[in-house]
Write a protein that holds these residues in place. Structure first.
Motif, PDB file in Angstrom:
ATOM      1  N   SER A 172     -44.777  25.178 -29.578  1.00 27.81           N
ATOM      2  CA  SER A 172     -44.753  24.574 -28.249  1.00 27.81           C
ATOM      3  C   SER A 172     -45.714  25.305 -27.319  1.00 27.81           C
ATOM      4  N   VAL A 173     -46.016  24.659 -26.205  1.00 31.75           N
ATOM      5  CA  VAL A 173     -46.895  25.271 -25.207  1.00 31.75           C
ATOM      6  C   VAL A 173     -46.237  26.512 -24.615  1.00 31.75           C
ATOM      7  N   LYS A 174     -44.940  26.461 -24.480  1.00 35.32           N
ATOM      8  CA  LYS A 174     -44.206  27.583 -23.891  1.00 35.32           C
ATOM      9  C   LYS A 174     -44.363  28.861 -24.710  1.00 35.32           C
ATOM     10  N   LYS A 175     -44.521  28.731 -26.021  1.00 34.53           N
ATOM     11  CA  LYS A 175     -44.680  29.903 -26.889  1.00 34.53           C
ATOM     12  C   LYS A 175     -46.143  30.303 -27.051  1.00 34.53           C
ATOM     13  N   LEU A 176     -47.027  29.308 -27.093  1.00 33.59           N
ATOM     14  CA  LEU A 176     -48.435  29.611 -27.365  1.00 33.59           C
ATOM     15  C   LEU A 176     -49.185  30.105 -26.140  1.00 33.59           C
ATOM     16  N   VAL A 177     -48.707  29.768 -24.948  1.00 30.02           N
ATOM     17  CA  VAL A 177     -49.438  30.147 -23.738  1.00 30.02           C
ATOM     18  C   VAL A 177     -49.452  31.661 -23.550  1.00 30.02           C
ATOM     19  N   LEU A 265     -49.324  15.740 -30.521  1.00 32.44           N
ATOM     20  CA  LEU A 265     -48.331  14.726 -30.853  1.00 32.44           C
ATOM     21  C   LEU A 265     -47.037  15.378 -31.342  1.00 32.44           C
ATOM     22  N   TYR A 266     -45.961  14.634 -31.232  1.00 35.79           N
ATOM     23  CA  TYR A 266     -44.660  15.117 -31.690  1.00 35.79           C
ATOM     24  C   TYR A 266     -44.409  14.650 -33.120  1.00 35.79           C
ATOM     25  N   GLU A 267     -43.889  15.546 -33.931  1.00 37.25           N
ATOM     26  CA  GLU A 267     -43.508  15.212 -35.297  1.00 37.25           C
ATOM     27  C   GLU A 267     -42.001  14.978 -35.361  1.00 37.25           C
ATOM     28  N   LYS A 268     -41.594  14.007 -36.156  1.00 44.37           N
ATOM     29  CA  LYS A 268     -40.176  13.653 -36.276  1.00 44.37           C
ATOM     30  C   LYS A 268     -39.607  14.199 -37.578  1.00 44.37           C
ATOM     31  N   ARG A 282     -37.558  15.980 -32.521  1.00 41.69           N
ATOM     32  CA  ARG A 282     -38.963  15.853 -32.124  1.00 41.69           C
ATOM     33  C   ARG A 282     -39.566  17.251 -32.052  1.00 41.69           C
ATOM     34  N   ASN A 283     -40.410  17.573 -33.035  1.00 37.01           N
ATOM     35  CA  ASN A 283     -41.033  18.895 -33.101  1.00 37.01           C
ATOM     36  C   ASN A 283     -42.387  18.854 -32.394  1.00 37.01           C
TER      37      ASN A 283
END
Length: 332
Positions: A172-177, A265-268, A282-283
């Protein structure tokens, strides 16, 4: 007693004869389908042979119109292989193949194969009218500015940079930022070392992307190749935008100027629960983009900052200002 034994012998012989008859019948019934199948197969094969012999016996009469058309049909033109430029790296025959033979004209002179620009115009100049309009626009702009370049154009000509975007990581953006903020402002080698020893799971993917960006910058932009001995450079200590002092010994060293993240994109993924229930998770996926520049850019920014600071006037507590708005009465 004798009669009893004779009856037993007769009964045993009777049962043995019945068993022999039953076994003979079973073998006869088991063999009968095979024999009939073989006869039918042989009959079909003989019939097929007769048909093939009859078809081969028939002679095909030639069609005179077809033969006349084939004789009058023009042969396709032979393909002529083009040549290469003298400065081409593919001039070697082992790589480019044998050179095409020269064509002799009717007069006996040898004509060399010349590339036809009209045949290559579809690729080299697909829109000639648009190209002419663009050239006219550039000439008008050059005349108006009298050949002077803007500051942005001068920077683009003198400094190198490259923008490299990664593929989507499963995070997620929250972890990668946080990793993007960690490598921002560092040299490329230091950023790779930070990602190498990081405990984050996605740090491995970021490290691979930084290595790919480094190779791309070297190949496509010629960055990080070092400076020649003719251009003497004295080491200088500069201050970065985040108020950190860095000593620069090579102006061609690559550093990470900017780094930001972007949502993908989100993966299911199915999440199986009790009692036959299922949820859809939704990953998220996230990409990282880095802007790589050379230390020469930071040196220029540092010198511009020092020049602006030097041009500032000295601050005084009571500056000399002209007296205005005088009146004959006190203000208090």
């Amino acid at each position: 007693m004798l009669n009893y034994r004779l009856n037993r012998i007769a009964m045993s012989l009777y049962f043995r004869s019945c068993q022999a008859i039953k076994s003979a019948r079973a073998t006869a019934t088991s063999l009968s389908p095979l024999s009939s199948y073989q006869r039918r197969y042989a009959w079909f094969w003989d019939r097929f042979k007769k048909r093939s012999q009859e078809s081969s016996a028939q002679t095909v009469t030639p069609n005179p119109l077809t033969e006349e058309y084939l004789t009058r049909k023009p042969s396709p033109p032979k393909l002529v292989q083009g040549g290469l430029a003298e400065s081409s790296i593919l001039e070697d025959e082992e790589v480019a193949g044998p050179k095409p033979k020269a064509i002799e004209s009717k007069d006996g002179q040898v004509e060399s194969l010349v590339r036809n620009p009209l045949s290559m115009a579809a690729v080299l100049d697909p829109a000639p009218e648009a190209r002419k309009r663009w050239e006219r626009k550039m000439v008008i702009r050059d005349i108006r500015k009298r050949g002077r370049l803007t500051k942005a154009q001068q920077i683009k000509r003198s400094e190198r940079e490259i923008v490299s975007k990664s593929h989507d990581f499963k995070t997620s953006v929250k972890k990668l930022v946080h990793l993007a903020n960690q490598i921002k402002g560092k040299s490329l080698e230091d950023a790779i070392i930070q990602m190498r020893f990081s405990k984050k799971k996605v740090a491995k993917d970021v490290k691979e992307h930084l290595e790919h960006s480094k190779n791309e910058a070297i190949v496509r932009r010629g960055m990080g190749l070092g400076f020649s001995a003719r251009n003497r450079f004295t080491p200088i200590t500069i201050m970065t935008n985040d108020k950190k002092r860095v000593k620069v010994t090579d102006p061609t060293t690559i550093y990470v100027d900017q780094a930001w993240c972007g949502k993908g994109l989100y993966e299911k993924t199915p999440d199986y629960r009790a009692r036959g229930r299922m949820n859809i998770m939704r990953n998220p996926t996230t990409s990282i983009t880095v802007v790589l520049k050379e230390e020469a850019t930071r040196i220029r920014i540092h010198k511009e900052r020092e020049t602006r600071e030097a041009k500032k006037k000295t601050w005084v507590q009571l500056p000399n200002r002209p007296i205005t708005s005088q009146r004959q009465y006190y203000s208090w």
